[in-house]
Write an enzyme that holds these catalytic residues in place. Structure first.
Site, PDB file in Angstrom:
ATOM      1  N   ILE A  84       0.967  -1.130  -0.060  1.00 31.50           N
ATOM      2  CA  ILE A  84       0.148   0.126  -0.120  1.00 31.50           C
ATOM      3  C   ILE A  84       1.109   1.175  -0.072  1.00 31.50           C
ATOM      4  O   ILE A  84       1.797   1.330   0.756  1.00 31.50           O
ATOM      5  CB  ILE A  84      -1.005  -0.073   1.222  1.00 31.50           C
ATOM      6  CG1 ILE A  84      -1.668   1.518   1.110  1.00 31.50           C
ATOM      7  CG2 ILE A  84      -0.327  -0.226   2.602  1.00 31.50           C
ATOM      8  CD1 ILE A  84      -3.102   1.128   2.339  1.00 31.50           C
ATOM      9  N   ALA A  85       0.613   2.122  -0.736  1.00 28.42           N
ATOM     10  CA  ALA A  85       1.571   3.382  -0.942  1.00 28.42           C
ATOM     11  C   ALA A  85       0.867   4.520  -1.499  1.00 28.42           C
ATOM     12  O   ALA A  85      -0.084   4.488  -2.141  1.00 28.42           O
ATOM     13  CB  ALA A  85       2.791   3.059  -1.785  1.00 28.42           C
ATOM     14  N   VAL A  86       0.973   5.696  -1.071  1.00 29.10           N
ATOM     15  CA  VAL A  86       0.622   6.969  -1.586  1.00 29.10           C
ATOM     16  C   VAL A  86       1.598   7.888  -1.985  1.00 29.10           C
ATOM     17  O   VAL A  86       2.752   7.706  -1.466  1.00 29.10           O
ATOM     18  CB  VAL A  86      -0.019   7.861  -0.385  1.00 29.10           C
ATOM     19  CG1 VAL A  86      -0.725   8.977  -0.788  1.00 29.10           C
ATOM     20  CG2 VAL A  86      -1.631   6.778   0.136  1.00 29.10           C
ATOM     21  N   GLU A 118       2.572  -7.300   6.850  1.00 28.17           N
ATOM     22  CA  GLU A 118       3.885  -7.344   7.472  1.00 28.17           C
ATOM     23  C   GLU A 118       4.166  -5.679   7.308  1.00 28.17           C
ATOM     24  O   GLU A 118       4.103  -5.087   6.228  1.00 28.17           O
ATOM     25  CB  GLU A 118       4.937  -8.068   6.526  1.00 28.17           C
ATOM     26  CG  GLU A 118       4.968  -9.527   6.869  1.00 28.17           C
ATOM     27  CD  GLU A 118       5.623 -10.332   5.888  1.00 28.17           C
ATOM     28  OE1 GLU A 118       6.238  -9.593   4.791  1.00 28.17           O
ATOM     29  OE2 GLU A 118       5.580 -11.448   5.991  1.00 28.17           O
ATOM     30  N   ASN A 123       8.404   1.945  10.694  1.00 31.03           N
ATOM     31  CA  ASN A 123       7.617   2.591   9.790  1.00 31.03           C
ATOM     32  C   ASN A 123       6.221   3.436  10.856  1.00 31.03           C
ATOM     33  O   ASN A 123       5.097   2.852  10.851  1.00 31.03           O
ATOM     34  CB  ASN A 123       7.198   1.691   8.759  1.00 31.03           C
ATOM     35  CG  ASN A 123       6.397   2.566   7.745  1.00 31.03           C
ATOM     36  OD1 ASN A 123       5.743   3.766   7.798  1.00 31.03           O
ATOM     37  ND2 ASN A 123       6.282   1.781   6.690  1.00 31.03           N
ATOM     38  N   TYR A 130      -2.377   1.521  10.634  1.00 32.71           N
ATOM     39  CA  TYR A 130      -2.835   0.175  11.077  1.00 32.71           C
ATOM     40  C   TYR A 130      -3.438   0.246  12.469  1.00 32.71           C
ATOM     41  O   TYR A 130      -4.533  -0.390  12.754  1.00 32.71           O
ATOM     42  CB  TYR A 130      -1.902  -1.026  10.893  1.00 32.71           C
ATOM     43  CG  TYR A 130      -1.284  -0.921   9.432  1.00 32.71           C
ATOM     44  CD1 TYR A 130      -2.071  -0.984   8.501  1.00 32.71           C
ATOM     45  CD2 TYR A 130      -0.115  -1.032   9.240  1.00 32.71           C
ATOM     46  CE1 TYR A 130      -1.572  -0.894   6.756  1.00 32.71           C
ATOM     47  CE2 TYR A 130       0.558  -1.117   7.932  1.00 32.71           C
ATOM     48  CZ  TYR A 130      -0.390  -1.035   6.754  1.00 32.71           C
ATOM     49  OH  TYR A 130       0.487  -1.058   5.592  1.00 32.71           O
TER      50      TYR A 130
HETATM   51  C1  LIG Z   1       1.621   4.383   5.028  1.00 32.31           C
HETATM   52  C2  LIG Z   1       0.841   5.616   3.871  1.00 32.31           C
HETATM   53  C3  LIG Z   1       0.302   4.703   2.815  1.00 32.31           C
HETATM   54  C4  LIG Z   1      -0.056   6.266   4.582  1.00 32.31           C
HETATM   55  O1  LIG Z   1      -0.781   7.005   3.699  1.00 32.31           O
HETATM   56  P1  LIG Z   1      -1.362   8.515   3.620  1.00 32.31           P
HETATM   57  O2  LIG Z   1      -2.243   9.036   2.722  1.00 32.31           O
HETATM   58  O3  LIG Z   1      -0.214   9.522   3.939  1.00 32.31           O
HETATM   59  O4  LIG Z   1      -2.293   8.033   5.290  1.00 32.31           O
HETATM   60  P2  LIG Z   1      -3.418   9.067   5.767  1.00 32.31           P
HETATM   61  O5  LIG Z   1      -3.288  10.679   5.293  1.00 32.31           O
HETATM   62  O6  LIG Z   1      -4.824   8.479   5.078  1.00 32.31           O
HETATM   63  O7  LIG Z   1      -3.324   9.026   7.217  1.00 32.31           O
HETATM   64  C5  LIG Z   1      -4.219   7.979   8.105  1.00 32.31           C
HETATM   65  C6  LIG Z   1      -3.539   7.856   9.340  1.00 32.31           C
HETATM   66  O8  LIG Z   1      -2.405   7.284   9.266  1.00 32.31           O
HETATM   67  C7  LIG Z   1      -1.326   7.873  10.337  1.00 32.31           C
HETATM   68  N1  LIG Z   1      -0.208   8.548   9.733  1.00 32.31           N
HETATM   69  C8  LIG Z   1      -0.115   8.872   8.418  1.00 32.31           C
HETATM   70  N2  LIG Z   1       1.053   9.233   8.105  1.00 32.31           N
HETATM   71  C9  LIG Z   1       1.585   9.573   9.342  1.00 32.31           C
HETATM   72  C10 LIG Z   1       2.949  10.040   9.498  1.00 32.31           C
HETATM   73  N3  LIG Z   1       3.755  10.535   8.898  1.00 32.31           N
HETATM   74  N4  LIG Z   1       3.105  10.016  11.034  1.00 32.31           N
HETATM   75  C11 LIG Z   1       2.293   9.301  11.881  1.00 32.31           C
HETATM   76  N5  LIG Z   1       0.864   9.060  11.458  1.00 32.31           N
HETATM   77  C12 LIG Z   1       0.839   9.029  10.389  1.00 32.31           C
HETATM   78  C13 LIG Z   1      -2.436   8.689  11.291  1.00 32.31           C
HETATM   79  O9  LIG Z   1      -2.826   8.053  12.093  1.00 32.31           O
HETATM   80  C14 LIG Z   1      -3.209   9.136  10.117  1.00 32.31           C
HETATM   81  O10 LIG Z   1      -4.336   9.711  10.712  1.00 32.31           O
HETATM   82  P3  LIG Z   1      -4.379  11.396  11.041  1.00 32.31           P
HETATM   83  O11 LIG Z   1      -3.855  12.023   9.964  1.00 32.31           O
HETATM   84  O12 LIG Z   1      -5.831  11.641  11.167  1.00 32.31           O
HETATM   85  O13 LIG Z   1      -3.540  11.621  12.272  1.00 32.31           O
HETATM   86  C15 LIG Z   1       1.983   6.431   3.348  1.00 32.31           C
HETATM   87  O14 LIG Z   1       2.974   7.234   4.421  1.00 32.31           O
HETATM   88  C16 LIG Z   1       3.031   5.855   2.532  1.00 32.31           C
HETATM   89  O15 LIG Z   1       2.682   5.656   1.216  1.00 32.31           O
HETATM   90  N6  LIG Z   1       4.051   5.366   3.044  1.00 32.31           N
HETATM   91  C17 LIG Z   1       5.376   4.772   2.155  1.00 32.31           C
HETATM   92  C18 LIG Z   1       4.776   3.417   1.975  1.00 32.31           C
HETATM   93  C19 LIG Z   1       4.518   2.434   2.927  1.00 32.31           C
HETATM   94  O16 LIG Z   1       5.056   2.662   4.130  1.00 32.31           O
HETATM   95  N7  LIG Z   1       3.501   1.612   3.200  1.00 32.31           N
HETATM   96  C20 LIG Z   1       3.189   0.807   4.127  1.00 32.31           C
HETATM   97  C21 LIG Z   1       4.014  -0.566   3.855  1.00 32.31           C
HETATM   98  S1  LIG Z   1       3.476  -1.686   5.391  1.00 32.31           S
END
Ligand SMILES: CC(C)(COP(=O)(O)OP(=O)(O)OC[C@H]1O[C@@H](n2cnc3c(N)ncnc32)[C@H](O)[C@@H]1OP(=O)(O)O)[C@@H](O)C(=O)NCCC(=O)NCCS
Length: 163
Positions: A84-86, A118, A123, A130
């Site tokens: 999963i990634a953004v 996993e 992270n 999660y």
């Molecule tokens: C993990 C990931 C998919 C989250 O996507 P995102 O669109 O940024 O997340 P959201 O904006 O929907 O955030 C949802 C919740 O996640 C948590 N969160 C997201 N980014 C965070 C950060 N940088 N630090 C702390 N909490 C975070 C928070 O609880 C957040 O809720 P809140 O904004 O109300 O506090 C993104 O950071 C990503 O692509 N990371 C790199 C790839 C990766 O690590 N994937 C997971 C592999 S297991």
């Protein structure tokens, strides 16, 4: 609405929408994935996943632009999130949560009862995401990930029951 108000309304970013993934999304998926993980996936690897009937996924983005995605492998009534990634510039605006919530419904609708993944213990962003969805730790794999600097990182195995 005045004339300038109309133009800024017209130019507003469209509301992000969850959508299915198509073969033409493979290059963008590979690009987003490579921003999030140091071990990238090639476009042919992504295409093979999109063609695989056991793999279920969704994308999210504004208009035609794909800004995030999730892919899981399903086996009977269990599934595992493969990735999963953004996109870096679109993070922390709710896209990850929105696409994951839609994916949970998608999997539940296909009879999946338990979802695994996993995650690197370090992270924080992914772990907070999660945690907010009540994934529970069910295992640890020490020295599972290889870091770019050659070091090793622990993988946590998380599980969530789907209604
Ligand atoms: C993990 C990931 C998919 C989250 O996507 P995102 O669109 O940024 O997340 P959201 O904006 O929907 O955030 C949802 C919740 O996640 C948590 N969160 C997201 N980014 C965070 C950060 N940088 N630090 C702390 N909490 C975070 C928070 O609880 C957040 O809720 P809140 O904004 O109300 O506090 C993104 O950071 C990503 O692509 N990371 C790199 C790839 C990766 O690590 N994937 C997971 C592999 S297991």
């Amino acid at each position: 609405m005045g004339r300038s108000g109309f133009w800024s309304w017209l130019a507003r970013p469209a509301h992000p929408a969850v959508r299915s993934l198509a073969m033409r999304d493979a290059p963008r998926i590979a690009a987003i994935h490579s921003e999030g993980f140091h071990r990238g996936w090639s476009v042919p690897e992504i295409e093979a996943m999109l063609a695989d009937a056991t793999i279920v996924g969704l994308g999210i983005g504004r208009g035609r632009a794909l800004e995030g995605f999730v892919l899981s492998r399903r086996a009977a009534d269990e599934a595992e999130i493969l990735t999963i990634a953004v996109a870096t510039g679109a993070r922390r605006s709710g896209l990850g949560l929105a696409v994951l919530l839609a994916h949970l419904s998608q999997l539940a609708g296909r009879g999946v009862r338990a979802l695994f993944l996993e995650v690197d213990e370090g992270n924080a962003a992914a772990r907070a995401l999660y945690d907010s969805l009540d994934f529970r730790e069910v295992g640890r794999r020490n020295a599972y990930y290889r870091r770019p600097d050659g070091g090793r990182a622990t993988a946590l195995v998380l599980r969530k029951e789907l209604a």
